[in-house]
Design a protein around this motif. Structure first.
Motif, PDB file in Angstrom:
ATOM      1  N   TYR A  67       0.999  -1.189   0.022  1.00  0.00           N
ATOM      2  CA  TYR A  67       0.100   0.036  -0.053  1.00  0.00           C
ATOM      3  C   TYR A  67       1.024   1.222  -0.037  1.00  0.00           C
ATOM      4  O   TYR A  67       0.509   2.125  -0.683  1.00  0.00           O
ATOM      5  CB  TYR A  67      -0.822   0.081   1.290  1.00  0.00           C
ATOM      6  CG  TYR A  67      -2.262  -0.759   0.716  1.00  0.00           C
ATOM      7  CD1 TYR A  67      -3.199  -0.162   0.274  1.00  0.00           C
ATOM      8  CD2 TYR A  67      -2.459  -2.061   1.072  1.00  0.00           C
ATOM      9  CE1 TYR A  67      -4.572  -0.598  -0.064  1.00  0.00           C
ATOM     10  CE2 TYR A  67      -3.592  -2.660   0.714  1.00  0.00           C
ATOM     11  CZ  TYR A  67      -4.501  -1.982   0.292  1.00  0.00           C
ATOM     12  OH  TYR A  67      -5.805  -2.609  -0.210  1.00  0.00           O
ATOM     13  N   THR A  68       2.027   1.109   0.595  1.00  0.00           N
ATOM     14  CA  THR A  68       2.939   2.274   0.684  1.00  0.00           C
ATOM     15  C   THR A  68       3.662   2.471  -0.813  1.00  0.00           C
ATOM     16  O   THR A  68       3.345   3.803  -1.168  1.00  0.00           O
ATOM     17  CB  THR A  68       4.163   2.166   1.777  1.00  0.00           C
ATOM     18  OG1 THR A  68       3.739   1.982   3.056  1.00  0.00           O
ATOM     19  CG2 THR A  68       4.946   3.345   1.833  1.00  0.00           C
ATOM     20  N   VAL A  69       3.883   1.488  -1.445  1.00  0.00           N
ATOM     21  CA  VAL A  69       4.381   1.765  -2.651  1.00  0.00           C
ATOM     22  C   VAL A  69       3.502   2.241  -3.653  1.00  0.00           C
ATOM     23  O   VAL A  69       3.616   3.198  -4.502  1.00  0.00           O
ATOM     24  CB  VAL A  69       4.910   0.359  -3.300  1.00  0.00           C
ATOM     25  CG1 VAL A  69       5.385   0.290  -4.585  1.00  0.00           C
ATOM     26  CG2 VAL A  69       6.248  -0.221  -2.572  1.00  0.00           C
ATOM     27  N   ALA A  70       2.095   1.624  -3.336  1.00  0.00           N
ATOM     28  CA  ALA A  70       1.129   2.306  -4.454  1.00  0.00           C
ATOM     29  C   ALA A  70       0.706   3.654  -4.115  1.00  0.00           C
ATOM     30  O   ALA A  70       0.472   4.439  -4.878  1.00  0.00           O
ATOM     31  CB  ALA A  70      -0.224   1.404  -4.128  1.00  0.00           C
ATOM     32  N   ARG A  71       0.829   4.025  -2.786  1.00  0.00           N
ATOM     33  CA  ARG A  71       0.507   5.409  -2.571  1.00  0.00           C
ATOM     34  C   ARG A  71       1.508   6.223  -2.857  1.00  0.00           C
ATOM     35  O   ARG A  71       1.036   7.554  -3.407  1.00  0.00           O
ATOM     36  CB  ARG A  71       0.227   5.589  -1.004  1.00  0.00           C
ATOM     37  CG  ARG A  71      -0.362   6.996  -0.422  1.00  0.00           C
ATOM     38  CD  ARG A  71      -1.733   7.276  -0.847  1.00  0.00           C
ATOM     39  NE  ARG A  71      -1.913   8.697  -0.614  1.00  0.00           N
ATOM     40  CZ  ARG A  71      -1.822   9.811  -1.007  1.00  0.00           C
ATOM     41  NH1 ARG A  71      -1.133   9.621  -2.175  1.00  0.00           N
ATOM     42  NH2 ARG A  71      -2.335  10.863  -0.753  1.00  0.00           N
ATOM     43  N   LEU A  72       2.655   5.818  -2.955  1.00  0.00           N
ATOM     44  CA  LEU A  72       3.912   6.645  -3.154  1.00  0.00           C
ATOM     45  C   LEU A  72       3.729   6.735  -4.793  1.00  0.00           C
ATOM     46  O   LEU A  72       3.879   7.991  -5.584  1.00  0.00           O
ATOM     47  CB  LEU A  72       5.165   6.022  -3.025  1.00  0.00           C
ATOM     48  CG  LEU A  72       6.387   6.609  -3.365  1.00  0.00           C
ATOM     49  CD1 LEU A  72       6.492   8.118  -2.624  1.00  0.00           C
ATOM     50  CD2 LEU A  72       7.558   5.821  -2.863  1.00  0.00           C
ATOM     51  N   SER A  73       3.517   5.763  -5.728  1.00  0.00           N
ATOM     52  CA  SER A  73       3.141   5.771  -7.059  1.00  0.00           C
ATOM     53  C   SER A  73       2.038   6.818  -7.461  1.00  0.00           C
ATOM     54  O   SER A  73       2.107   7.547  -8.247  1.00  0.00           O
ATOM     55  CB  SER A  73       2.729   4.447  -7.506  1.00  0.00           C
ATOM     56  OG  SER A  73       2.481   4.564  -9.021  1.00  0.00           O
TER      57      SER A  73
END
Length: 688
Positions: free
Chosen positions: A499-505
């Motif tokens: 979820y962090t990678v997705a939110r960063l993306s």
């Protein structure tokens, strides 16, 4: 399997576990448990796993799982030793471990959750197990060990009337699992009484074919026991990926069971060995026992029978299903079975996807990465490879081919264990970057299926740059994972990471410089600091469900991504200066992973009647969350009245539309204002 082979595997396993535990600031037993759960979930042996350790006098557990049908509860306990080859795992020790698992189940039933801190991961596990015990029809106890067990077979038992079976995954079984190229132990089925069959002569020596009619009750029971393992040599059942039962098949089961044989196309199955009852002429007349059974076409039929019996309490006694069973020489399985699958499934577009290791996408990624040198960043000048394991056990096999210890050391120097990644890993990295963390959270197997569906719909151009950027996504994911571990994400770390990678993306508009990450083989300090500030916000959204009270189930929902995408966080100025001017669109998987820009202007490109059609479709099929259906209807009304759609609503509406398209909504079939379809199609037949 020689003692030397087992010793080499044990040393490699220990090194990998300790390296991973050190990198993730974890402990070896938990890391070993996570590794085994991951492998078994990829293999389809387990699904919906949750790892959390809890121990007290008389009980110990390292995690649990509930299958897709929620018919079976799986409980896990781990035995991990730093010097595993010095002692054997005795029968009494295995029995004691299984007793501790059942004691845990008994204490959950008696209210153990009331005595466990709600902030601890084990609390969720106790609550879920207590609830599951009132619903499941079976319990499986799993013991994971890096020692060799002296006994691996135990008779079935009962827990308050519920059947209990035992699974020992010791060092020897884990070695067989990783090096055989097969995903699990073969499925063996005995037919009592033997199943009548007709032999179909073949001029080929490597296979033979028989035709039979199998009772629906037997087929449903096989699926209840083995689930998607029945389909693992071919494609994963798209029925399981979608979680729905074909309406036509269900109607036939419920209202015309006597006609099922006439309406249904039947199943195509393969086996490595078939034991027959033969007639006086020496030809097979009955099937007595089948080894290595796999269903390569008809997974939807098989699962539909299971779900109709479980959910609708359907009587399957009148149902018969035709079966073509091909016995294939074991050494030809991986070559012939995919061909049987491909040609058997050409009638159905959904199941044309080939999830096997031989898919051209995976072959291309392997071919390029084998010759792709990663830049040396430690000052040594020694470049290395990122080893893509297209098929299970390739890394171990490659190291074994080195033969001598010096050559094996040289191989590991060029192909570090930390730079090995599998097909399931690749799916996790790509889907996190493409802002689909709820798919990643559904488990390795289901996430991999979704990736292959998207690749089939819109194949990416796999070249050197593509592979470099996929590896950069891997480096980013691993960096975020380490930060999440430092913030105490514990057993929910994998959910927080995706979820962090997705939110960063999403926040950066996919403008992170993946090329720079590839060149430097690491993320910058600025990016790491940004992740450090983002992780706690994502953790708060992921670990405090707005729907239900189980973090693992909440993370699988699109609503969780909705909540995380609305988390307040601004890209720091220092990171903004590192971003590219334009997003790396070519790294996204087009078509299947329709990129959501979050721009209200994009809403205007979708007609109002399409939003209304999405809302009607969602109501009829129940394939979207209720809030997504209501949002689509609201956007349709706003566009019809000429009102502006707020930015936040536009973002989530586009998410919902993307999900609808992925799940089968057809924009060409939407209704016009007078209620007539823009394109009509014939109704489906009663059964496939």
């Amino acid at each position: 399997m020689s003692d030397q082979d087992l010793a080499e595997y044990s040393r490699a396993l220990l090194a990998d576990v300790y390296a991973s535990a050190d990198a993730e600031s974890g402990n070896a037993p938990d890391t070993f448990t996570d590794r085994v759960l991951f492998d078994l979930e990829v293999a389809g042996v387990l699904s919906n796993t949750f790892a959390a350790h809890h121990g007290a006098r008389g009980h110990e557990i390292h995690g649990y799982a509930l299958g897709d049908s929620h018919d079976c509860l799986d409980l896990f306990v781990t035995d991990f030793k730093a010097e595993p080859l010095e002692t054997k795992l005795t029968r009494s020790q295995v029995e004691a471990a299984f007793r501790r698992l059942l004691t845990f189940a008994r204490r959950c039933r008696d209210g153990l959750a009331l005595h466990v801190d709600e902030s601890h991961d084990a609390h969720d596990m106790c609550v879920a197990v207590e609830k599951a015990l009132t619903e499941v029809r079976g319990i499986r106890l799993f013991l994971f060990s890096n020692r060799v067990a002296t006994a691996t077979e135990f008779p079935p038992a009962e827990f308050q009337g519920t059947p209990v079976t035992h699974e020992v995954w010791d060092l020897a079984r884990l070695y067989r699992h990783e090096t055989s190229g097969a995903v699990a132990d073969p499925i063996v089925v005995s037919f009592t009484p033997p199943l009548p069959c007709v032999s179909a002569p073949s001029s080929e020596a490597d296979h033979s074919v028989v035709l039979a009619v199998i009772p629906g009750e037997i087929l449903a029971a096989l699926y209840a026991e083995h689930g998607t393992r029945l389909l693992e040599l071919n494609v994963r059942s798209f029925l399981q990926a979608r979680g729905a039962v074909n309406r036509g098949i269900r109607e036939t089961i419920l209202h015309a069971p006597g006609r099922f044989l006439a309406y249904n196309n039947g199943i195509t199955a393969t086996a490595s060995q078939v034991e027959f009852v033969t007639g006086s002429d020496g030809l097979p007349t009955h099937i007595a026992r089948v080894h290595g059974l796999q269903i390569v076409n008809g997974g939807q039929t098989t699962a539909s029978l299971h779900y109709a019996r479980r959910r609708d309490h359907a009587d399957l006694s009148e149902i018969r299903v035709q079966m073509k069973l091909t016995q294939v020489a074991p050494e030809r399985l991986t070559e012939i079975v995919p061909m049987i699958s491909e040609y058997s499934n050409t009638q159905n577009r959904v199941t044309q996807v080939d999830f096997s290791s031989n898919h051209e996408y995976h072959v291309a990624v392997q071919r390029i990465t084998r010759s792709l040198w990663a830049p040396a960043t430690d000052g040594s000048g020694q470049e290395t490879h990122w080893f893509y394991e297209r098929a299970r056990g390739q890394y171990t096999d490659a190291m074994a081919e080195a033969r001598t210890v010096p050559r094996q050391k040289a191989f590991k120097k060029l192909n570090p264990t930390r730079q090995k990644f599998t097909k399931a890993d690749l799916a996790k990295f790509v889907h996190s970057w493409c802002q689909l963390p709820y798919l990643v959270s559904r488990g390795a197997q289901k996430n991999f299926v979704e990736l292959m569906l998207r690749i089939d719909e819109a194949p990416p151009r796999v070249d050197v740059q593509y592979c470099q950027r996929v590896i950069a996504m891997a480096i980013l994911f691993k960096a975020v994972d380490r930060v999440a571990a430092g913030h105490g994400a514990a057993s929910n770390k994998s959910l927080v990471t995706t979820y962090t990678v997705a939110r960063l993306s999403l926040a950066t508009g996919q403008r992170l410089d993946l090329d720079r990450i590839w060149r430097e083989q690491d993320v910058s300090d600025v990016l790491r600091d940004a992740v450090d500030s983002l992780v706690p916000r994502v953790m708060a959204a992921v670990m405090h469900p707005l729907v239900g009270n189980h973090v693992g189930e909440w993370a699988k929902k699109a609503a969780c991504w909705d909540a995380v995408s609305r988390v307040g966080w601004t890209v720091p100025t220092a990171l903004e200066e590192e971003l590219r001017d334009t997003p790396l669109d070519e790294t996204a998987l087009a078509g299947g992973t329709e990129k959501v820009k979050g721009n209200a202007d994009e809403i205007l490109s979708v007609p109002a009647d399409e939003w209304n059609a999405i809302a009607r479709w969602a109501k009829e099929t129940r394939k979207l969350e209720p809030w997504q259906r209501q949002l689509a209807a609201a956007v349709g009304r706003r566009l019809e009245s000429g009102e502006e759609v707020p930015e936040n609503q536009a973002l989530q509406a586009l998410h919902a539309r993307s999900e609808a398209l992925r799940l089968g909504f057809n924009p060409a079939g939407r209704r016009t204002g007078n209620g007539r379809r823009m394109s009509e199609s014939a109704p489906p037949p009663p059964s496939r």
